[in-house]
Every structure is written in C-alpha cells, then in structure tokens.
Motif scaffolding. Structure first.
Motif, short mmCIF file in Angstrom:
data_model
loop_
_atom_site.label_atom_id
_atom_site.label_comp_id
_atom_site.label_asym_id
_atom_site.label_seq_id
_atom_site.Cartn_x
_atom_site.Cartn_y
_atom_site.Cartn_z
N ALA A 160 0.81 -1.21 0.00
CA ALA A 160 0.00 0.00 0.00
C ALA A 160 0.84 1.26 0.00
N GLU A 161 0.51 2.18 -0.92
CA GLU A 161 0.96 3.56 -0.78
C GLU A 161 -0.13 4.27 0.02
N ALA A 162 0.03 4.33 1.32
CA ALA A 162 -1.00 4.89 2.19
C ALA A 162 -0.40 5.96 3.07
N TRP A 163 -0.67 7.20 2.73
CA TRP A 163 -0.23 8.33 3.56
C TRP A 163 -1.28 8.52 4.66
N THR A 164 -0.87 8.30 5.90
CA THR A 164 -1.81 8.40 7.03
C THR A 164 -1.26 9.36 8.08
N ASP A 165 -2.12 9.71 9.04
CA ASP A 165 -1.69 10.70 10.03
C ASP A 165 -0.95 10.07 11.21
N SER A 166 -0.77 8.75 11.18
CA SER A 166 -0.04 8.09 12.26
C SER A 166 0.34 6.68 11.83
N ALA A 167 1.34 6.14 12.52
CA ALA A 167 1.71 4.74 12.27
C ALA A 167 0.57 3.81 12.67
N GLU A 168 -0.22 4.22 13.66
CA GLU A 168 -1.36 3.41 14.07
C GLU A 168 -2.37 3.26 12.94
N ARG A 169 -2.68 4.39 12.26
CA ARG A 169 -3.62 4.33 11.14
C ARG A 169 -3.04 3.50 9.99
N ARG A 170 -1.73 3.64 9.75
CA ARG A 170 -1.11 2.88 8.67
C ARG A 170 -1.18 1.38 8.95
N SER A 171 -1.02 0.99 10.20
CA SER A 171 -1.01 -0.44 10.51
C SER A 171 -2.37 -1.10 10.28
N LEU A 172 -3.44 -0.31 10.22
CA LEU A 172 -4.75 -0.89 9.95
C LEU A 172 -4.81 -1.54 8.56
N TYR A 173 -4.02 -1.03 7.62
CA TYR A 173 -3.98 -1.61 6.28
C TYR A 173 -3.29 -2.98 6.27
N LEU A 174 -2.63 -3.31 7.37
CA LEU A 174 -1.78 -4.50 7.42
C LEU A 174 -2.37 -5.62 8.26
N ARG A 175 -3.62 -5.49 8.59
CA ARG A 175 -4.25 -6.58 9.33
C ARG A 175 -4.25 -7.85 8.48
N PRO A 176 -4.27 -9.02 9.12
CA PRO A 176 -4.03 -10.28 8.40
C PRO A 176 -4.96 -10.53 7.21
N ASP A 177 -6.13 -9.92 7.18
CA ASP A 177 -7.05 -10.15 6.07
C ASP A 177 -7.04 -9.00 5.06
N GLU A 178 -6.01 -8.12 5.16
CA GLU A 178 -5.94 -7.01 4.21
C GLU A 178 -4.64 -7.07 3.39
N LEU A 179 -3.73 -6.13 3.57
CA LEU A 179 -2.55 -6.03 2.72
C LEU A 179 -1.31 -6.54 3.45
N HIS A 180 -0.26 -6.84 2.68
CA HIS A 180 0.95 -7.43 3.25
C HIS A 180 1.94 -6.38 3.73
N GLN A 181 2.06 -5.28 2.99
CA GLN A 181 3.00 -4.22 3.32
C GLN A 181 2.34 -2.87 3.12
N ALA A 182 2.84 -1.87 3.83
CA ALA A 182 2.46 -0.47 3.57
C ALA A 182 3.72 0.37 3.74
N PHE A 183 3.98 1.21 2.75
CA PHE A 183 5.18 2.05 2.84
C PHE A 183 5.14 2.91 4.10
N ASN A 184 6.26 2.93 4.80
CA ASN A 184 6.44 3.85 5.92
C ASN A 184 7.19 5.07 5.40
N PHE A 185 6.46 6.17 5.21
CA PHE A 185 7.07 7.38 4.66
C PHE A 185 7.64 8.31 5.72
N ASP A 186 7.61 7.87 6.99
CA ASP A 186 8.07 8.75 8.06
C ASP A 186 9.52 9.17 7.88
N LEU A 187 10.35 8.26 7.35
CA LEU A 187 11.76 8.60 7.16
C LEU A 187 11.97 9.48 5.92
#
Length: 516
Positions: free
Chosen positions: A259-286
């Motif tokens: 996922a290219e998912a720009w979110t307002d927190s790492a917590e929101r980004r991790s929702l895309y990574l639940r076991p029945d959703e997506l495998h990875q989401a870019f961490n753009f914090d760095l």
C-alpha cells in the motif's frame, strides 16, 4: 525463492520511462528493463516494483490509465512484458506491478462512455458526477493534489466531475459494485500472467466520505503529508482490501499487496496491514524526517511497535518517484551523499523490507534546474510553476560515461535532459570501482543477506546525535551529527562502514556495522 520472501526483501523500484531505452526513442521501455536484469541481479535485489506501463495518454506519466490490460506502445507490448517477467524470474527476481484504482484516464472507455451518456446514467455512476447549480461554485471546496479545484465541468456545463489529481484523471466511484468487479478482474488478469504482487497507488484514497463534505480551511490537502481528509484514509477502503486478499491467496507463490497509504499516524497505517488485508504499507516517516537521530529513532520505534501489533513487516524507504532524492534532501554534494549512504546502511540493518529507488545506488541527486519547457509533471503546469513538480527525481539513468543519453538509449535525446556531471555517476564510471556508491550498495545488500535482522535492541548512544542498536545479527552505529563519535566499544570486526573509521571514531554522517 523462500516462503514469505516479502518480510525481509530488498525491492528495487523501476520507473519505466527513465530506466533503460532499448529502441532509441528517448523513453525507457520493457525491453530496456529486460536487458538490465543482470545488473539488478548483481545488485542483489529480491524483487522489482515496476511503476505503470499501461496504455495511457501519459498526462501524468502513466498514472492516468486508459486500459489496465494493455501495455502502452511507448513501452512495448504484452509479449515484451512476458519476456521481461520470465527473465526476472529466471534470475530469481520477483516482479510487483503498480495498480491505480483511485482514478482512470479521461481517455478510458468508461469515462468516454460517461461523457456520451446523460446525467444520472449508469455510465456516469462509475465516477463522481454532480449537477451544476452555480456555474462558478464547485460541489465542494476540495482542491486537486496537483493544484486548483478538484472539480471540472463537462463540456455542456451541466455537471461537474471529481478528480483529486489532474482533470484528465477522473476519480472512480467505489460505491458502485461495477467498479469492484472490474478491479477484481484486473487483478486476476495480471496474476494469471505471473506477477508476484501489486503496489497500490493512493491506497488510502478510493473511498470518499458520504455526501462529499467540505474539508477544513481552503480544501487544500497535501498528498505527501499526514492529514486525514474526506477523500483520504476513510475506513471504507479496508472493506475493499478484504475482498482482494482472498483473490491473491488463490495463487501460488506467496504474492503480495503493497500500500501507498499516507496516514496521520503509524497506528492508522497499521490498519492496512491486518491479516485479512494487505501485506506491506510504505512507511514514509523517514522520507519526511530531517536527518537527525531523534527523528529517525522515533519513526523506527513507532513503525516496529505498530506493525508488531498486526504481525506485519516494517517497510522502509528513503526515495521514490514522487519525492526529492535523499542525497539532495540531506544537503547535496559530498555531505548529502555521505548522509544518504549512512541512512541506506541504517535501513538495511533494520528488521523488515527495504525499497531502493532506481539511481540511488549510483548516488544520484535531484535535478533542480530543469528548464520549464521540458518539465512534464502536471503539478508544475497546473500551478504555473509554483509547485516545481517531480520531474527532478525522474531524469533517465546514466549507464555510460559518454554519449548523448549517457547510455540510457542507443540514440537520441532522453525525454528529460541529464546533467553532464552524471557522467561520473554512471554505472560504467562506478562499476567495480572500490569506494563507489554502486559498490557500497552491492556490498551492503550482500552483507545484509548474511546478517538479517531478527529484532532491534537499542544500545547506549555513542553521542548526542548518534545511536546504536543490536539487530540480532550485527551491531549498527549511525552518526547523524557532524563530529566523530567513539565506537570502539561496540565491536572489533567491521563488516561494513559507509566512511572510514579513524582512531576508533565514526565520522559525522556515517554508519558502521560490527560483527557480534
């Protein structure tokens, strides 16, 4: 190829326009990519992420898709794609392709049918059309990511249509079941051809808040930012991904969604990574973080903690086709390059997945002085040059020290001009040269393969703007400051250093790995 390769892979982003040009028309193509697969194998990457190559008018460099099942003739055809994929697989390299589900091109047959149909028709229900009540006032205050209103009137002036990006990129209406079925079919088309996964463009988009309410302020929201909006990071996107996950799991080979998912927190980004959703989401914090130990450490801790909660790997990145190259972000010149190498070495020692953007392994900087007449990014043109756009990180790669395109193609000028100084940063200039950035990347990736992180334990800091950690396989020390820091206490056998140690001290803007 091992099971769950995607949990600790090094994945290389290929931007097709700018990687390698086989036919000499000045633009990269699939045959050019195929010809350079031995280069990528020698670099040591596990997979390629391929930016869009679909049939497109190219008003936004292929992110305006006219046909999701066809190759743009500029890049080749399906036969070229199949040969490239076969060669990649033969070299032990997987292939992830870009998917653009938020919008289509205005040239897409669906949108052309919508324009030809009447307001309220099924054809228009595939997109977001709204009646014009006041010809000067759009349906809401949303602004395009590329500048200007996010609404454009149809030629007859009767309705507006929504486009979060360029006016040639109308947003799809994901409340329409027909849109869901179309993309399930597109997924299967490419999975049947053998691709190993999909990078989902604007994965936090697609679903819009009911009623399309105004945003706060003037309606301007940055794409590369952390603001939740009525059109970004709506909870409904997760329902889409829960219908996609069973499809990809039908196929053998451990295939993935990113996922290219720009979110307002790492917590929101991790929702895309639940076991029945997506495998990875870019961490753009760095990508957004300044080159400081405190900022990097905060981003690392947050990513590890939140991803552990959903059992997903961390995904690290410093550059891509949408952001300024990190050599330039870190100050440019020798200082920026030194910092960039240190940051890369840091990423390669963290637990999780690392993405490398084409050319960073050569130490390429951002091209800041492109003339206005050659720029193609729609954000540059929609804002009258107020936004400089993303062309500067998309300049074609230099493969040779000499030639009209520095080896990018056999003849002709490249689609964007290359700086003359890139001759010294070309593959030919760096290949096999001790101390070159290319050889540093090769050595770093090879060393990582034998010392993959199993965790992260912070050690005592060696200095005020430096940190150290044990990743289970090696000890890493990174100095973000300008002054040398003592590192003698962290190990005796140096596995790799981005700069030479002197009297037991690590220079500023450098990293070192010690054997445990």
């Amino acid at each position: 190829m091992s099971e769950h390769w995607w949990r600790d892979a090094v994945i290389y982003q290929v931007y097709p326009r700018s990687f390698a040009d086989a036919d000499g028309d000045g633009m990269g193509d699939l045959e050019g990519i195929r010809s350079r697969i031995p280069y990528l194998a020698a670099l040591g990457v596990d997979a390629i992420w391929l930016s869009p190559f679909y049939a497109s008018p190219q008003r936004d460099a292929g992110y305006d898709v006219a046909d999701y099942r066809a190759i743009d003739p500029r890049f080749g055809d399906l036969g070229d794609f199949d040969r490239m994929l076969a060669d990649a697989h033969a070299a032990g390299i997987r292939l992830i392709v870009d998917l653009v589900p938020n919008h289509t091109s205005s040239d897409h047959e669906w949108f052309q049918a919508a324009l030809a149909a009447a307001p309220g028709s099924p054809e228009r229900e595939r997109y977001h059309f709204r009646d014009v009540t006041d010809p000067e006032v759009p349906p809401n205050n949303w602004q395009s990511i590329f500048g200007g209103p996010a609404w454009t009137k149809t030629d007859d002036g009767a309705q507006w249509y929504l486009h979060l990006f360029d006016s040639s990129q109308p947003d799809l209406n994901w409340d329409n079941p027909e849109v869901h079925e179309e993309f399930k079919s597109v997924l299967r088309f490419w999975l049947d051809r053998g691709v190993d996964g999909f990078r989902i463009d604007v994965a936090h988009g697609m679903v819009k808040a009911p009623g399309l309410p105004d945003t706060g302020g003037d309606g301007t929201i940055e794409m590369i930012g952390t603001t939740q909006a009525p059109f970004f990071d709506q909870d409904g996107v997760h329902d889409i991904y829960r219908t996609w996950r069973p499809i990809i799991e039908e196929y053998e080979g451990d295939r993935i969604f990113v996922a290219e998912a720009w979110t307002d927190s790492a917590e929101r980004r991790s929702l895309y990574l639940r076991p029945d959703e997506l495998h990875q989401a870019f961490n753009f914090d760095l990508v957004l973080a300044p080159f400081r130990a405190v900022d990097f450490r905060k981003a690392i801790d947050s990513e590890i903690a939140n991803n552990a909660g959903v059992g997903a790997p961390c995904t690290w990145v410093l550059s891509n086709h949408d952001v300024q190259r990190h050599v330039t972000r870190y100050g440019g010149g020798e200082r920026g390059l030194a910092r960039a190498k240190a940051a890369t070495q840091l990423l390669l020692s963290l637990p999780g997945v690392v993405y490398v953007y084409q050319g960073e392994e050569l130490g390429l900087d951002e091209v800041l002085d492109l003339p206005a007449e050659v720029r193609q990014d729609p954000s540059f043109h929609r804002t009258g040059g107020e936004q400089i756009g993303r062309d500067g990180c998309r300049v074609p790669l230099p493969w040779a020290k000499e030639g009209v395109s520095l080896g990018f193609g056999p003849a002709g000028e490249p689609w964007l001009p290359q700086p003359a100084a890139w001759s010294d940063l070309s593959v030919e200039a760096e290949d096999g040269v001790p101390g070159s950035t290319l050889e540093f990347y090769r050595q770093a990736i090879a060393t990582r393969k034998g010392h993959k992180a199993t965790g992260l334990t912070w050690l005592a800091d060696p200095g005020e703007d430096a940190f150290a950690f044990d990743n289970g396989a090696l000890v890493a020390v990174v100095n973000f400051g300008d002054e040398p820091v003592p590192v003698a206490g962290y190990g005796t056998e140096v596995l790799l250093a981005s700069a030479d140690l002197a009297d037991g001290h690590l220079p500023g803007g450098a990293a070192v790995w010690f054997a445990k």
